[in-house]
Design an enzyme around this catalytic site. Structure first.
Site, PDB file in Angstrom:
ATOM      1  N   LYS A  38     -12.325   1.847   0.735  1.00  0.00           N
ATOM      2  CA  LYS A  38     -11.198   2.766   0.508  1.00  0.00           C
ATOM      3  C   LYS A  38     -11.144   3.817   1.618  1.00  0.00           C
ATOM      4  O   LYS A  38     -12.128   4.024   2.338  1.00  0.00           O
ATOM      5  CB  LYS A  38     -11.359   3.430  -0.861  1.00  0.00           C
ATOM      6  N   ARG A 136     -13.797  10.981 -15.652  1.00  0.00           N
ATOM      7  CA  ARG A 136     -12.775  10.921 -14.599  1.00  0.00           C
ATOM      8  C   ARG A 136     -11.753   9.855 -14.989  1.00  0.00           C
ATOM      9  O   ARG A 136     -10.684  10.180 -15.469  1.00  0.00           O
ATOM     10  CB  ARG A 136     -13.455  10.635 -13.263  1.00  0.00           C
ATOM     11  N   TYR A 264      -7.730  31.940  19.424  1.00  0.00           N
ATOM     12  CA  TYR A 264      -6.744  32.607  18.579  1.00  0.00           C
ATOM     13  C   TYR A 264      -7.343  33.772  17.795  1.00  0.00           C
ATOM     14  O   TYR A 264      -8.489  33.702  17.336  1.00  0.00           O
ATOM     15  CB  TYR A 264      -6.181  31.627  17.564  1.00  0.00           C
ATOM     16  N   MET A 313      -5.555  23.626  16.410  1.00  0.00           N
ATOM     17  CA  MET A 313      -5.068  22.340  15.923  1.00  0.00           C
ATOM     18  C   MET A 313      -5.582  21.185  16.789  1.00  0.00           C
ATOM     19  O   MET A 313      -6.003  20.148  16.272  1.00  0.00           O
ATOM     20  CB  MET A 313      -3.538  22.321  15.901  1.00  0.00           C
TER      21      MET A 313
HETATM   22  C1  LIG Z   1     -16.026   5.422  -4.100  1.00  0.00           C
HETATM   23  C2  LIG Z   1     -16.648   4.663  -5.204  1.00  0.00           C
HETATM   24  C3  LIG Z   1     -17.852   3.962  -5.008  1.00  0.00           C
HETATM   25  C4  LIG Z   1     -18.682   4.084  -3.757  1.00  0.00           C
HETATM   26  O1  LIG Z   1     -19.615   5.132  -3.892  1.00  0.00           O
HETATM   27  P1  LIG Z   1     -20.706   5.438  -2.752  1.00  0.00           P
HETATM   28  O2  LIG Z   1     -21.412   6.633  -3.235  1.00  0.00           O
HETATM   29  O3  LIG Z   1     -19.910   5.707  -1.509  1.00  0.00           O
HETATM   30  O4  LIG Z   1     -21.540   4.233  -2.619  1.00  0.00           O
HETATM   31  C5  LIG Z   1     -18.304   3.146  -6.036  1.00  0.00           C
HETATM   32  N1  LIG Z   1     -17.624   3.055  -7.208  1.00  0.00           N
HETATM   33  C6  LIG Z   1     -16.494   3.742  -7.438  1.00  0.00           C
HETATM   34  C7  LIG Z   1     -15.811   3.616  -8.756  1.00  0.00           C
HETATM   35  C8  LIG Z   1     -15.968   4.591  -6.457  1.00  0.00           C
HETATM   36  O5  LIG Z   1     -14.861   5.285  -6.704  1.00  0.00           O
END
Ligand SMILES: *Cc1c(COP(=O)(O)O)cnc(C)c1O
Length: 369
Positions: A38, A136, A264, A313
Site C-alpha cells: 500500500k 479500527r 525564510y 518548499m
Molecule cells: C499496513 C498493514 C500491515 C503491515 O504492517 P507492518 O507493520 O508494516 O508490517 C499489515 N496488516 C494490516 C491490516 C495493515 O493495515
C-alpha cells in the site's frame, strides 16, 4: 552505487530480496506470505516492488484502496491482491479487476453482496476482518451469527480468509494485551470456521508480529515495513537492509558571516562564520518543516550536516562548515546513515510516516532487478 545527479529515491531490490528471505526464515515453509504494498509500497514504488515480490514467490499482496490494486493489475501483476480498506463506490471496479475485498462490517458485507449479485458472481473471494482490540476496522465477535445468516443459502461470495490486526505487536510491554487479542481471534475463527462449513485461512501477524509472536503465524502473515528494512526494534533493524535511500546534491555553497541569517523568516542567525549548502529538496518532497532548525541532520561524505533555518518548499539549507565538499556533491538524507528510522526520530515520528511521505515528485531509481 551511482552518485546522485539530482534528488532521487534509490530503491535497492536486492535489499528487498534479503528482507523477504529474512522474514520468511521466521515462519514455517508452508505458511503463506503476504507483502503489503500500500501507499506506493511504503513510498518506494508499488509496481516494481509487487513484481519483485511476485518473482520471489510471495503468495499474496495487499493494498489499502482499490485504485492501488488497479495500478498493479494494469502493470500485469497476477498475484491475488487483498484490498484492506475498499470503498463501496468502487466495488464494481474491484470485481472487474479481480481484487479481493476486506469486508469488515455488516453494512459493507451487505453492500458487497449486492454488487456481487448484480455482477452475477459466484464464490467471489472475500476476506473477513475482525476487531480484536485495535478498534479500527472489523466485525465484532457478536457479528458471527449475522455473517453466518447472511451467507446461508447464497453463493455470490466465498470467505477466503479471516483476519485481524494487532494493536501493539512491537511493544513487549503490551504482551498481555496482544495475547488477549490472539485468544479472541482464536475463538472467533474456530467458531466461524465450524459454522461456515468450509475452512478459510487465517492471519493476524504484521512485521513485528512475525518477530515477536511467530507461534501465531496461522496460515499466512502480512509484512510491510520489514520488507522495506525496518523492524521496530534496533536488533531486527540490524538484520534487515533499508530498501530506500534518499539522495540529493549540493546546489550552491554560501559563506555566512557572523550575525547573518539563513532562510525564510530569518529563523537561523549565525553566531560565527559558517558555510552552508543549499539542497534541491524541501517539504514538497516529503521532508517537512518539523525537520528544520537543527532538528535533523543529513550526511555529506559520511559526515553529519544539520538542517538550519526553516525547511522551504523546494530547498533546505545545511551547515557544512567542517565538511570538505563542493557544489554538485552528493548528500544522503536517509539510507544507511542516517537511517530512515533515525531521521524520522528527529521529529518524533516513525519510518512508516517518513517513507510514505516522500512525494511522487522525487524520481525513483532502481538498483538491481
Ligand atoms: C499496513 C498493514 C500491515 C503491515 O504492517 P507492518 O507493520 O508494516 O508490517 C499489515 N496488516 C494490516 C491490516 C495493515 O493495515
Amino acid at each position: 552505487m551511482p552518485k546522485a545527479l539530482e534528488t532521487v529515491l534509490e530503491i535497492n531490490l536486492n535489499h528487498l530480496e534479503h528482507n523477504y528471505h529474512y522474514l520468511r526464515s521466521k515462519i514455517l515453509a508452508q505458511t503463506k506470505f503476504l507483502g503489503v504494498v500500500k501507499a506506493f509500497a511504503y513510498g518506494s514504488d508499488s509496481v516494481k516492488i509487487a513484481q519483485k515480490l511476485e518473482k520471489l514467490g510471495a503468495d499474496y499482496l495487499a493494498v489499502a484502496y482499490i485504485n492501488e490494486g488497479v495500478q498493479l493489475r494494469d502493470a500485469g501483476v497476477r498475484l491475488p491482491i487483498l484490498v484492506l480498506h475498499p470503498q463501496p463506490i468502487n466495488f464494481s471496479t474491484l470485481i472487474d479487476r479481480c481484487l479481493e475485498p476486506n469486508l469488515y462490517s455488516p453494512k459493507i458485507l451487505k453492500q458487497f453482496l449486492e454488487v456481487a449479485k448484480e455482477k452475477k458472481q459466484k464464490d467471489y473471494p472475500v476476506h473477513l476482518k475482525f476487531n480484536t482490540g485495535l478498534n479500527r476496522l472489523g466485525f465484532s465477535e457478536n457479528d458471527v451469527d449475522y455473517i453466518i445468516d447472511e451467507l446461508k443459502e447464497r453463493n455470490e461470495i466465498k470467505v477466503t480468509s479471516v483476519f485481524s490486526h494487532l494493536a501493539a505487536s512491537e511493544d513487549l510491554e503490551e504482551k498481555e494485551f496482544t495475547q488477549k487479542q490472539l485468544e479472541v481471534f482464536e475463538k472467533i475463527t474456530s467458531n466461524l470456521n465450524d459454522r461456515l462449513g468450509y475452512t478459510p485461512f487465517r492471519h493476524i501477524l504484521n512485521t513485528s508480529g512475525i518477530i515477536n509472536y511467530s507461534h501465531a503465524e496461522y496460515e499466512m502473515v502480512r509484512s510491510g515495513i520489514g520488507l522495506y528494512g525496518f523492524g521496530n526494534d534496533a536488533k531486527i533493524d540490524a538484520e534487515l537492509k533499508p530498501v530506500a535511500t534518499l539522495k540529493t546534491i549540493i546546489s550552491q555553497i554560501h559563506k555566512i558571516e557572523p550575525g547573518e541569517t539563513v532562510g525564510y523568516n530569518r529563523a537561523f542567525t549565525s553566531k560565527g562564520a559558517i558555510i552552508t549548502a543549499t539542497l534541491p529538496i524541501g517539504h514538497a518532497d516529503g521532508i517537512g518543516r518539523q525537520y528544520g532548525n537543527g532538528k535533523a541532520f543529513v550526511t555529506v561524505d559520511g559526515q553529519k550536516a544539520a538542517i538550519i533555518g526553516n525547511v522551504c518548499m523546494d530547498m533546505i539549507m545545511i551547515d557544512i562548515t567542517n565538511i570538505k565538499c563542493k557544489e554538485g556533491d552528493e548528500v544522503i538524507v536517509f539510507g544507511e546513515n542516517p537511517t530512515a528510522e533515525e531521521f524520522a526520530s528527529f521529529s518524533k515520528t516513525i519510518s512508516y510516516e517518513l517513507l510514505t511521505g516522500i512525494s511522487q515528485r522525487v524520481k525513483r531509481h532502481f538498483l538491481h532487478k
